[in-house]
Design an enzyme around this catalytic site. Structure first.
Site, PDB file in Angstrom:
ATOM      1  N   ALA A  65    -105.571 -28.547  35.677  1.00 13.54           N
ATOM      2  CA  ALA A  65    -106.700 -27.957  34.971  1.00 13.54           C
ATOM      3  C   ALA A  65    -107.935 -28.149  35.848  1.00 13.54           C
ATOM      4  O   ALA A  65    -107.954 -29.040  36.711  1.00 13.54           O
ATOM      5  CB  ALA A  65    -106.882 -28.653  33.635  1.00 13.54           C
ATOM      6  N   GLY A 108    -102.128 -29.969  34.674  1.00 14.16           N
ATOM      7  CA  GLY A 108    -101.926 -28.694  33.976  1.00 14.16           C
ATOM      8  C   GLY A 108    -100.963 -27.776  34.714  1.00 14.16           C
ATOM      9  O   GLY A 108    -100.312 -26.929  34.098  1.00 14.16           O
ATOM     10  N   GLU A 111     -97.626 -28.826  33.644  1.00 15.97           N
ATOM     11  CA  GLU A 111     -97.484 -28.425  32.235  1.00 15.97           C
ATOM     12  C   GLU A 111     -97.256 -26.925  32.106  1.00 15.97           C
ATOM     13  O   GLU A 111     -96.471 -26.467  31.279  1.00 15.97           O
ATOM     14  CB  GLU A 111     -98.749 -28.850  31.467  1.00 15.97           C
ATOM     15  CG  GLU A 111     -98.868 -30.366  31.383  1.00 15.97           C
ATOM     16  CD  GLU A 111    -100.220 -30.831  30.861  1.00 15.97           C
ATOM     17  OE1 GLU A 111    -101.252 -30.481  31.467  1.00 15.97           O
ATOM     18  OE2 GLU A 111    -100.256 -31.535  29.838  1.00 15.97           O
TER      19      GLU A 111
END
Ligand code: HXC
Length: 257
Positions: A65, A108, A111
């Site tokens: 992220a 992220g 993920e």
């Protein structure tokens, strides 16, 4: 629609979505999230598409992220905007998805790869949940999906120390289905996607739904769910075609959507 941070290409019944923020190693800011979700949902609605490949660059699938975007935010910013919740929609697509991971898949990025259905890695891939080194924890499901994928021992170590796994370790741990040489990754991912896209679209959706159910329910309920879907495929013309083709010793020609 046109997007700034993702490239969308259609190759027959397969779509290729490429994260395209190279200067930031494909860091996942809100624009990337919104565009990946919008692009894949658009493809999901398209009956001409039977499988979606999501990839990044050779150096980075996604380095996480966007730290710079998150840094100044307050609790209220995060809560009121329900930060990252739109990513859940990627996992809810009905069309099967393939993550083709080369280079960094951190935070992220890891993920995001785990939100996809099939995870293929190049031999240069690096996976991890290093959020703890930034003073935070995973926020797009990493603590849950990594634990389900590789078990508590490795997930706990990765989330508590920020240690990363190379592709070989990720394959041994069951995070990725296969590792291929970097130069072959995209070709292999597209070939896998083409295979999936050549199957009966509704039956592929049901297979995806059944496997995903394993993460949400007890064994008995999951088996019951599978059995109901199994019965339901006998209402799909492709069941007659698939079994008929086997008996008649010819390739099946599946209808799609
Ligand atoms: C914002 C990022 C970024 C990120 C890299 N960049 N990762 N920007 N968010 N997650 C930017 C860098 O600032 C730099 O831009 C450019 O990309 C190139 O990165 P470098 O660090 O110079 O590259 P390199 O030295 O090759 O190192 C690669 C790397 C490193 C090891 C992947 O960039 C890195 O550690 N990135 C952060 C990885 C991480 O912690 N991910 C988890 C994020 S948190 P400039 O302009 O500065 O040169 C997360 C949590 C989600 O995902 C949920 C919790 C809230």
């Amino acid at each position: 629609m046109t997007y700034e941070t993702v490239l969308v290409e259609r190759k027959g019944r397969t779509a290729l979505v490429t994260l395209n923020r190279p200067k930031a190693l494909n860091a996942l800011n809100l624009q990337v999230m919104n565009e990946v979700v919008a692009a894949t949902e658009e493809l999901d609605r398209d009956p001409g598409i039977g499988c979606i490949v999501l990839t990044g660059s050779e150096k980075a699938f996604a380095a996480g992220a966007d730290i710079k975007e998150m840094r100044p935010r307050s609790y209220m910013d995060m809560y009121l905007t329900d930060w990252f919740t739109a990513w859940d929609r990627l996992g809810a697509l009905r069309t099967p998805t393939v993550a083709a991971v080369s280079g960094y898949a951190l935070g992220g990025g890891c993920e995001l790869a785990m939100l996809c259905d099939i995870l293929l890695a190049s031999d240069t891939a690096v996976f991890g949940q290093p959020e703890i080194k930034l003073g935070v924890i995973p926020g797009i499901g990493g603590s849950q999906r990594l634990t389900r994928a590789v078990g508590k021992a490795k997930a706990m170590e990765l989330c508590l120390t920020g240690r990363t796994m190379d592709a070989a370790e990720a394959e041994r741990a069951g995070l990725v289905s296969r590792v291929v040489p970097a130069a072959e990754l995209l070709g292999e991912a597209l070939a896998v996607a083409e295979t999936v896209a050549g199957m009966s679209a509704p039956v592929a959706m049901m297979a995806k739904e059944a496997v995903n159910r394993a993460f949400e329910t007890t064994l008995a309920e999951g088996v019951r769910f599978e059995r109901r879907l199994f019965h339901a495929v006998f209402a799909v013309a492709d069941q007659k075609e698939g079994m008929g083709a086997f008996v008649e010793k010819r390739p099946p020609v599946f209808g799609h959507r």
